[in-house]
Design a protein around this motif. Structure first.
Motif, PDB file in Angstrom:
ATOM      1  N   UNK A 171      31.777  28.838  33.156  1.00 43.78           N
ATOM      2  CA  UNK A 171      31.158  29.203  34.752  1.00 43.78           C
ATOM      3  C   UNK A 171      31.116  30.869  35.446  1.00 43.78           C
ATOM      4  N   UNK A 172      29.603  30.696  35.262  1.00 35.78           N
ATOM      5  CA  UNK A 172      29.246  32.250  34.853  1.00 35.78           C
ATOM      6  C   UNK A 172      29.601  32.191  36.428  1.00 35.78           C
ATOM      7  N   UNK A 173      29.481  31.958  38.201  1.00 32.45           N
ATOM      8  CA  UNK A 173      29.576  31.991  38.378  1.00 32.45           C
ATOM      9  C   UNK A 173      30.800  32.744  39.294  1.00 32.45           C
ATOM     10  N   UNK A 201      35.380  37.221  39.760  1.00 30.38           N
ATOM     11  CA  UNK A 201      36.611  38.170  39.153  1.00 30.38           C
ATOM     12  C   UNK A 201      36.154  39.681  39.302  1.00 30.38           C
ATOM     13  N   UNK A 202      34.934  40.210  38.380  1.00 25.87           N
ATOM     14  CA  UNK A 202      34.629  40.882  38.690  1.00 25.87           C
ATOM     15  C   UNK A 202      34.525  41.918  39.856  1.00 25.87           C
ATOM     16  N   UNK A 203      33.483  40.740  40.466  1.00 29.57           N
ATOM     17  CA  UNK A 203      33.512  41.482  42.209  1.00 29.57           C
ATOM     18  C   UNK A 203      34.738  41.280  42.445  1.00 29.57           C
ATOM     19  N   UNK A 204      35.825  41.063  42.873  1.00 28.86           N
ATOM     20  CA  UNK A 204      37.333  40.567  43.071  1.00 28.86           C
ATOM     21  C   UNK A 204      37.184  42.006  43.115  1.00 28.86           C
ATOM     22  N   UNK A 205      37.231  43.182  42.389  1.00 33.13           N
ATOM     23  CA  UNK A 205      38.368  44.457  42.024  1.00 33.13           C
ATOM     24  C   UNK A 205      38.226  45.291  43.355  1.00 33.13           C
ATOM     25  N   UNK A 206      36.692  44.669  44.249  1.00 32.73           N
ATOM     26  CA  UNK A 206      36.729  45.491  45.652  1.00 32.73           C
ATOM     27  C   UNK A 206      38.072  46.216  46.235  1.00 32.73           C
ATOM     28  N   UNK A 207      38.965  44.550  46.087  1.00 32.27           N
ATOM     29  CA  UNK A 207      40.435  45.112  47.388  1.00 32.27           C
ATOM     30  C   UNK A 207      41.406  46.458  46.401  1.00 32.27           C
TER      31      UNK A 207
END
Length: 237
Positions: free
Chosen positions: A2-4, A9-15
């Motif tokens: 599931x590429x999305x 998950x990488x983008x989720x490090x924004x927090x």
């Protein structure tokens, strides 16, 4: 795979990222993957994944998939901000404000069927005018830059100085650093000692005027690789 989900998950490090200080809360978790995903000057990305059946690693035995994405350019350093805050597509590297899905559309040069005027998101400041054919700001005297917010000043002390950079170097192809550091001396903008910011209201392209939210927009060199591993029962970066 599931590429999305994996890239999210990488983008989720924004927090864990603080824009004002361009820093990560490394005591909790790093945010380098997030910074790379949103890095404004990135122009190319390529991904691949590999299935491993079985995988024997750290006591785990079972099927796994590895996802790797290479982003380029990838010059991310501690303290760098991955984008500039502001209206989407208002500071595109091309100098024009053509926009597609809030990203700079560098395929557009002039207004046409594939580049409708409604997609122009340029924002022009300090008494500049907006060209309705090219979606570019024409700066008034005293200003320069894609949105005309940069004062027309030479930024290098060697501009026109004794044993420095003479004006004749402005047009020499092997000295591109001269016009970059000496825009006023080289005639790339017009000086105006009386220029003051805010004398005129900004001029907005239709896409900028219609926007309800404002978000930021920013040679291939280093390549950054990011890996996500999907294991049975768990997912780890």
């Amino acid at each position: 795979m599931n590429l999305t989900y994996a890239i999210q998950r990488w983008y989720g490090e924004k927090g864990y990222f603080t824009y004002e200080t361009a820093s990560c809360d490394v005591e909790v978790q790093s945010c380098g993957h997030y910074m790379q995903v949103v890095w404004a000057i990135t122009t190319h990305v390529g991904c691949a994944y590999q299935s491993c059946h079985p995988l024997n690693e750290s006591g785990f035995t079972g099927p796994a998939k590895f996802l790797v994405c290479n982003y380029s350019p990838a010059d991310i350093y501690v303290g760098d901000k991955p984008y500039m805050k502001g209206a989407a597509c208002s500071k595109c590297p091309s100098g024009a404000g053509w926009c597609s899905k809030k990203l700079c559309n560098n395929k557009c040069s002039t207004r046409g069927d594939d580049c409708p005027w409604s997609s122009c998101a340029a924002v022009c400041h300090n008494c500049a005018t907006l060209d309705q054919q090219t979606c570019r700001c024409s700066c008034a005297a005293g200003w320069r830059g894609a949105d005309c917010t940069v004062p027309c000043e030479d930024t290098d002390r060697r501009c026109g100085a004794n044993h420095g950079w003479p004006p004749k170097w402005c047009k020499e192809k092997d000295r591109p650093y001269v016009p970059r550091g000496c825009p006023a001396m080289c005639g790339d903008c017009t000086r105006d000692p009386d220029a003051k910011p805010g004398k005129c209201p900004p001029v907005y392209g239709p896409a900028a005027l219609a926007a309800t939210s404002f978000i930021g927009v920013h040679q291939v060199s280093l390549v950054s690789a990011m890996v996500v591993v999907a294991l049975t029962g768990s997912t780890a970066l």
